[in-house]
Design a protein around this motif. Sequence first.
Motif, PDB file in Angstrom:
ATOM      1  N   ASP A   1     -13.140  46.343  31.845  1.00  0.00           N
ATOM      2  CA  ASP A   1     -13.181  45.155  32.867  1.00  0.00           C
ATOM      3  C   ASP A   1     -13.666  43.779  32.046  1.00  0.00           C
ATOM      4  O   ASP A   1     -14.064  43.887  31.119  1.00  0.00           O
ATOM      5  CB  ASP A   1     -13.928  45.394  33.988  1.00  0.00           C
TER       6      ASP A   1
ATOM      7  N   ARG B   1     -17.733  40.245  35.234  1.00  0.00           N
ATOM      8  CA  ARG B   1     -16.827  40.925  35.917  1.00  0.00           C
ATOM      9  C   ARG B   1     -16.393  40.217  37.135  1.00  0.00           C
ATOM     10  O   ARG B   1     -16.750  39.204  37.452  1.00  0.00           O
ATOM     11  CB  ARG B   1     -17.883  42.116  36.807  1.00  0.00           C
ATOM     12  N   ALA B   2     -14.913  40.723  37.323  1.00  0.00           N
ATOM     13  CA  ALA B   2     -14.234  40.217  38.579  1.00  0.00           C
ATOM     14  C   ALA B   2     -14.948  40.568  39.812  1.00  0.00           C
ATOM     15  O   ALA B   2     -15.850  41.663  39.977  1.00  0.00           O
ATOM     16  CB  ALA B   2     -12.722  40.930  38.717  1.00  0.00           C
TER      17      ALA B   2
ATOM     18  N   HIS C   1     -14.264  42.256  42.482  1.00  0.00           N
ATOM     19  CA  HIS C   1     -14.049  43.340  43.308  1.00  0.00           C
ATOM     20  C   HIS C   1     -14.282  44.516  42.004  1.00  0.00           C
ATOM     21  O   HIS C   1     -13.549  45.579  42.387  1.00  0.00           O
ATOM     22  CB  HIS C   1     -12.784  43.673  43.707  1.00  0.00           C
ATOM     23  N   ARG C   2     -14.646  44.220  40.868  1.00  0.00           N
ATOM     24  CA  ARG C   2     -15.001  45.063  39.877  1.00  0.00           C
ATOM     25  C   ARG C   2     -13.636  45.827  39.510  1.00  0.00           C
ATOM     26  O   ARG C   2     -12.728  45.602  39.463  1.00  0.00           O
ATOM     27  CB  ARG C   2     -16.258  46.019  40.095  1.00  0.00           C
ATOM     28  N   CYS C   3     -13.991  47.311  39.729  1.00  0.00           N
ATOM     29  CA  CYS C   3     -12.720  48.131  39.228  1.00  0.00           C
ATOM     30  C   CYS C   3     -11.608  48.007  40.314  1.00  0.00           C
ATOM     31  O   CYS C   3     -10.462  48.409  40.214  1.00  0.00           O
ATOM     32  CB  CYS C   3     -13.138  49.539  39.251  1.00  0.00           C
ATOM     33  N   GLY C   4     -11.916  47.258  41.343  1.00  0.00           N
ATOM     34  CA  GLY C   4     -10.920  47.006  42.397  1.00  0.00           C
ATOM     35  C   GLY C   4      -9.996  45.843  41.811  1.00  0.00           C
ATOM     36  O   GLY C   4      -8.787  45.894  42.401  1.00  0.00           O
ATOM     37  N   ASP C   5     -10.322  45.288  40.822  1.00  0.00           N
ATOM     38  CA  ASP C   5      -9.554  44.031  40.424  1.00  0.00           C
ATOM     39  C   ASP C   5      -9.074  44.320  38.954  1.00  0.00           C
ATOM     40  O   ASP C   5      -8.253  43.747  38.252  1.00  0.00           O
ATOM     41  CB  ASP C   5     -10.635  43.046  40.124  1.00  0.00           C
TER      42      ASP C   5
ATOM     43  N   PRO D   1      -5.920  46.462  37.451  1.00  0.00           N
ATOM     44  CA  PRO D   1      -4.614  47.035  38.075  1.00  0.00           C
ATOM     45  C   PRO D   1      -4.278  48.246  37.670  1.00  0.00           C
ATOM     46  O   PRO D   1      -3.458  49.166  38.306  1.00  0.00           O
ATOM     47  CB  PRO D   1      -3.466  45.657  37.196  1.00  0.00           C
TER      48      PRO D   1
ATOM     49  N   ASP E   1      -5.850  51.250  44.158  1.00  0.00           N
ATOM     50  CA  ASP E   1      -6.561  50.883  44.819  1.00  0.00           C
ATOM     51  C   ASP E   1      -7.458  51.585  45.681  1.00  0.00           C
ATOM     52  O   ASP E   1      -8.549  51.567  46.203  1.00  0.00           O
ATOM     53  CB  ASP E   1      -5.911  49.807  45.848  1.00  0.00           C
TER      54      ASP E   1
ATOM     55  N   ASN F   1     -15.992  50.107  44.415  1.00  0.00           N
ATOM     56  CA  ASN F   1     -15.531  49.226  43.504  1.00  0.00           C
ATOM     57  C   ASN F   1     -16.405  49.357  42.300  1.00  0.00           C
ATOM     58  O   ASN F   1     -16.669  48.261  41.655  1.00  0.00           O
ATOM     59  CB  ASN F   1     -15.448  47.892  44.216  1.00  0.00           C
TER      60      ASN F   1
END
Length: 104
Positions: free
Chosen positions: A75, A79-80, A82-86, A88, A92, A100
Amino acid sequence: MTAAYQRSFPRFAHIRPVPQQFFYGRCGGVRYAATRFESTPGATHEQLVGMQDEGSATKYFRGTSAGMWSYLATDGFPRAPHRCGDVPQIPDALAAAWGNCSVG
């Protein structure tokens, strides 16, 4: 996961997953995992300095048909939202099940 990450980044010979920072699950029959790493005893000064940045980022893995793991992504920093939600490469539905990748 440690061996998969070391295959991609062999300079980190002395690492282990950070306790209680590990996520695992299946989605569509595929295994996924996520973790952060920390240095272990025996790490050189160069490895310790390198892990200052690398250790703050979560690494993502996918299980292979041979029962091994392959490194997928890291990541961003920072961090984005939404963490791991961001990330790809992570489905999802799995990111949602992992909250997330939020820890405590």
